[in-house]
Design an enzyme around this catalytic site. Sequence first.
Site, PDB file in Angstrom:
ATOM      1  N   ASP A 124     125.727  15.633  36.341  1.00 15.74           N
ATOM      2  CA  ASP A 124     124.997  16.207  35.202  1.00 15.74           C
ATOM      3  C   ASP A 124     123.679  15.478  34.983  1.00 15.74           C
ATOM      4  OD1 ASP A 124     127.808  17.061  32.994  1.00 15.74           O
ATOM      5  OD2 ASP A 124     127.258  17.670  35.034  1.00 15.74           O
ATOM      6  N   HIS A 125     123.702  14.153  35.142  1.00 17.87           N
ATOM      7  CA  HIS A 125     122.502  13.355  34.847  1.00 17.87           C
ATOM      8  C   HIS A 125     121.346  13.782  35.746  1.00 17.87           C
ATOM      9  CE1 HIS A 125     120.200   9.919  33.527  1.00 17.87           C
ATOM     10  NE2 HIS A 125     119.964   9.598  34.780  1.00 17.87           N
ATOM     11  N   TYR A 136     120.945  16.725  37.159  1.00 19.78           N
ATOM     12  CA  TYR A 136     120.493  18.042  36.687  1.00 19.78           C
ATOM     13  C   TYR A 136     119.605  17.858  35.452  1.00 19.78           C
ATOM     14  CZ  TYR A 136     120.549  22.805  34.912  1.00 19.78           C
ATOM     15  OH  TYR A 136     120.164  24.046  34.447  1.00 19.78           O
ATOM     16  N   ASP A 137     120.084  17.057  34.507  1.00 12.00           N
ATOM     17  CA  ASP A 137     119.346  16.864  33.245  1.00 12.00           C
ATOM     18  C   ASP A 137     117.938  16.333  33.511  1.00 12.00           C
ATOM     19  OD1 ASP A 137     122.200  15.706  31.235  1.00 12.00           O
ATOM     20  OD2 ASP A 137     121.478  17.718  31.713  1.00 12.00           O
ATOM     21  N   LYS A 168     130.507  14.741  21.577  1.00  7.16           N
ATOM     22  CA  LYS A 168     130.138  15.909  22.385  1.00  7.16           C
ATOM     23  C   LYS A 168     131.189  16.062  23.490  1.00  7.16           C
ATOM     24  CE  LYS A 168     126.273  18.133  24.775  1.00  7.16           C
ATOM     25  NZ  LYS A 168     126.967  18.458  26.036  1.00  7.16           N
ATOM     26  N   ARG A 197     130.896  31.725  26.743  1.00  3.30           N
ATOM     27  CA  ARG A 197     129.539  31.882  26.209  1.00  3.30           C
ATOM     28  C   ARG A 197     128.727  32.847  27.062  1.00  3.30           C
ATOM     29  NH1 ARG A 197     126.326  26.601  25.087  1.00  3.30           N
ATOM     30  NH2 ARG A 197     126.761  26.197  27.260  1.00  3.30           N
ATOM     31  N   GLU A 217     135.042  24.044  21.784  1.00  2.00           N
ATOM     32  CA  GLU A 217     135.018  23.597  23.173  1.00  2.00           C
ATOM     33  C   GLU A 217     136.423  23.679  23.729  1.00  2.00           C
ATOM     34  OE1 GLU A 217     131.920  22.858  23.629  1.00  2.00           O
ATOM     35  OE2 GLU A 217     131.835  22.156  25.690  1.00  2.00           O
ATOM     36  N   LYS A 269     124.117  16.784  13.708  1.00  6.78           N
ATOM     37  CA  LYS A 269     123.823  18.055  13.021  1.00  6.78           C
ATOM     38  C   LYS A 269     123.372  17.772  11.601  1.00  6.78           C
ATOM     39  CE  LYS A 269     127.463  20.369  15.607  1.00  6.78           C
ATOM     40  NZ  LYS A 269     128.729  21.116  15.611  1.00  6.78           N
ATOM     41  N   LYS A 316     122.683  12.370  24.916  1.00  2.99           N
ATOM     42  CA  LYS A 316     123.521  12.281  26.115  1.00  2.99           C
ATOM     43  C   LYS A 316     123.685  10.828  26.533  1.00  2.99           C
ATOM     44  CE  LYS A 316     124.523  15.664  28.354  1.00  2.99           C
ATOM     45  NZ  LYS A 316     123.800  16.700  29.096  1.00  2.99           N
TER      46      LYS A 316
END
Length: 332
Positions: free
Chosen positions: A39-40, A42-43, A121, A142, A176, A292, A316
Amino acid sequence: KPVTELTKSAASSEAASLRAQLDEWRQEYYVNDAPTVEDHTYDMVYQRLLDLEAAFPAIVTSDSPTQQVGDVTLPGFSKVSHAVPMLSMGDVFSIEELSAFEARTKQNLGQSELDYNVELKIDGLAISLVYENGIFVQGSTRGDGNIGEDITANLRTIKSIPKQLTEPLSIEVRGECYMPKAAFAKLNERQEADGKAPFANPRNAAAGSLRQLDPQVTADRELATFIYYTANFDDLGVASQSDALARYEELGFTINPHYRVCHNMDDIAAYIDTYTDQRETLSYGIDGIVVKVNSIAQQDELGNTVKVPRWEIAYKFPPDEQQTVIQDIEWT
Ligand SMILES: NC(=O)c1cnc(OC2CCCC2)nc1N
């Protein structure tokens, strides 16, 4: 090179190659549930594309990954259109960026003090659950944010999803769906024993398990859920995200208990330190924390951009070394 030193044409061609690379990685991640990069990685590439497009707005294309929410819907599932789009979240990678989010939000609201609801998260996939008069009638992924896959039959096999609420509400909630670490380890042992490729991480295992045409396969995968959102706050009779979580629990949903109302960045930084330390002890995967604005009225006042709410941000964690080690093991 820093984007400020690029010509527009250099930026445009770099952006085009980044989009091609990101599209390939998205196909692996959202369609095959089998990514080949962390993921990192990609991010970081995604962030570079955001920077290029911010510096040269004229190069943005409508098919750019920055203009759409992630998932792709698979053939074989009937489609569900979400009454309210299911948005994703903006990401930040440092406390400094988090403080910039806070400053921007205070300015947008004209407030000098703000309450936040801070949550873990969960590293799973977003689902939507629709109830009519308290009865579970439809569940979906989604998808692209507007159209998702109907996975009602699969979701009915998940114990933490109530078939009937404690009150006869007609409401849509979101949360989730994840695979606990223990279930993930057991599943990969079974994959290996069956001579099948193991899943790269719990998130892909959950996605692969949910997007099965055979609900029995889903039932065997021990999936779980945490609920965190509804588009119909009026039905709940609450004024804040923290109160909404307590209401979801009253209605029969499972929520993640580690949420905390924070009044300033110091409180939020303390929460991040706590869960950075405790991350490995949790029985499920997390890849950051979500901050939030707690007041629903203030969330509505802030609204959303084309893709993400302005009232929340995801911080993240840096890449998980331990996870990288697992990736390196030769799965014979
Ligand atoms: N992965 C999570 O744990 C998580 C994801 N999303 C949200 O909030 C939604 C609400 C509207 C857009 C994002 N909260 C979370 N805790």
